[in-house]
Scaffold this active site. Structure first.
Site, PDB file in Angstrom:
ATOM      1  N   LYS A 132      -4.752   1.969  -0.350  1.00  0.00           N
ATOM      2  CA  LYS A 132      -5.643   1.548  -1.441  1.00  0.00           C
ATOM      3  C   LYS A 132      -6.957   1.003  -0.906  1.00  0.00           C
ATOM      4  O   LYS A 132      -8.029   1.310  -1.434  1.00  0.00           O
ATOM      5  CB  LYS A 132      -4.936   0.503  -2.308  1.00  0.00           C
TER       6      LYS A 132
ATOM      7  N   GLN B 261       0.748  -6.668  -5.365  1.00  0.00           N
ATOM      8  CA  GLN B 261       1.580  -5.574  -4.879  1.00  0.00           C
ATOM      9  C   GLN B 261       3.044  -5.877  -5.163  1.00  0.00           C
ATOM     10  O   GLN B 261       3.599  -6.861  -4.691  1.00  0.00           O
ATOM     11  CB  GLN B 261       1.355  -5.350  -3.378  1.00  0.00           C
TER      12      GLN B 261
ATOM     13  N   ASP C 150      -3.677  -2.757 -12.594  1.00  0.00           N
ATOM     14  CA  ASP C 150      -2.377  -2.120 -12.424  1.00  0.00           C
ATOM     15  C   ASP C 150      -1.690  -1.880 -13.764  1.00  0.00           C
ATOM     16  O   ASP C 150      -0.704  -1.153 -13.840  1.00  0.00           O
ATOM     17  CB  ASP C 150      -1.471  -2.982 -11.531  1.00  0.00           C
TER      18      ASP C 150
END
Length: 363
Positions: free
Chosen positions: A123, A167, A190
């Site tokens: 990422k 994450q 996200d």
């Protein structure tokens, strides 16, 4: 009663044509701006549920021709990802030229999971390539919930940060729900904030962000010319990260969705009836060739490491689907690696760009 069914059937066709026309209009790009995604806004897809039990659209479809002697078309996620990244990079460059600012993405990484480290590294690299600034906060596995909250709060208040992701998965001692509750809704690139997930589920609502992997799966289908409306779809796995939002998103695109989980009886039979199969169980080679309906579209989200001494790292990645078998049955399939993964990262970049545009009032 027959007259009423006829009226309902008559009503359905104009609605369908209206949806298709509206979608085509939304795909049109004005001026010189590049098109990033082909997926239309969800609210533009909303239609009332008008049941027409005796209409022809419920008739049994013709039997697929045999694909046993053919090889499925393999969707190149890397190529599609590069197309999207190129468009994002162009918009980031335009933003920098016009207002002197670029999108900023912050990542909070807790612990040392090998897969999470790989995902975060990919990422950050992708951000650098398209001109998005990135910031990473690494926290130890045994950190407290308060430490994660404090890191989130700092990024929530930072005007140079337009997207934040934690994450996942987190270590078991941390309450994932409480952590995501702290995340600023407007920076939840996200798409896991409860309000974003809720708006994904509710017809008539548009989430600020759609979770990246489900969004990538649908983008792959659309860019490959796969019609989703009216098709039978099976989603294997019901995690909050992939399975649940994927099933919701496919429903918003008017697929008839069945979710298979660990307690499902006869998963092979259910899967074999699907036109579209999205597998996100995380069980290597679970879906065999005889699970797949001839001509079905197979999207493999699963990524599992298996030992392989011939590989540089001592392992290779395989998916949920037994690729060697499914490729001779399906009409379209994604590989692992190189399928859903790169497009997921591209969706994160796209979400971050959208967030920056919204927060900076840039069009």
């Amino acid at each position: 009663m027959t007259r009423m069914m006829g009226l309902l059937a008559t009503a359905w066709n104009p609605l369908r044509r209206k949806l298709q026309l509206k979608t085509r209009v939304l795909h049109t790009v004005k001026g010189q701006r590049s098109q990033i995604l082909m997926s239309p806004p969800l609210v533009s897809l909303d239609l009332p549920d008008i049941w027409t039990p005796n209409s022809s659209r419920f008739s049994v479809s013709s039997v697929h021709k045999s694909f046993n002697e053919q090889t499925a078309r393999v969707l190149d996620g890397k190529m599609i990802s590069m197309e999207i990244r190129s468009s994002v990079a162009g918009e980031v460059s335009r933003m920098k030229k016009c207002i002197g600012k670029v999108p900023g993405l912050a990542v909070i990484m807790v612990g040392q999971r090998w897969d999470s480290q790989i995902y975060v590294r990919n990422k950050i690299k992708a951000c650098h390539e398209v001109g998005i600034k990135s910031f990473v906060t690494d926290l130890p596995t045994d950190c407290t919930e308060a430490e994660v909250h404090n890191a989130l709060l700092r990024f929530n208040k930072d005007p140079s940060i337009h997207g934040i992701l934690v994450q996942l998965p987190l270590p078991q001692h941390l309450d994932e729900g409480k952590v995501l509750d702290v995340l600023c809704l407007e920076k939840d690139v996200d798409g896991f904030h409860p309000l974003n997930m809720g708006n994904l589920a509710i017809i008539g609502r548009e989430p600020l962000f759609i979770p990246c992997t489900p969004k990538g799966c649908v983008e792959l289908l659309i860019r490959s010319g796969v019609e989703i409306m009216g098709k039978k779809a099976v989603v294997i796995g019901r995690s909050n990260i992939v399975g649940l939002p994927t099933s919701l998103l496919l429903q918003r695109h008017h697929a008839t969705v069945t979710v298979i989980h660990a307690f499902t009886e006869n998963p092979e039979q259910i899967t074999s009836e699907a036109d579209i199969v999205v597998s996100a169980a995380g069980v290597p080679n679970m879906v065999r060739g005889n699970w797949i309906k001839p001509g079905a579209i197979v999207i493999d989200v699963g990524t599992s490491p298996v030992e392989d001494s011939s590989c540089e790292d001592g392992y290779r990645l395989i998916g949920d689907v037994c690729y060697e078998e499914a490729v001779n049955v399906a009409s379209v399939i994604t590989p692992v690696p190189g399928g859903v993964g790169p497009v997921t990262v591209a969706m994160l970049l796209s979400n971050t760009l959208d967030s920056a545009k919204r927060l900076l009032d840039f069009t």
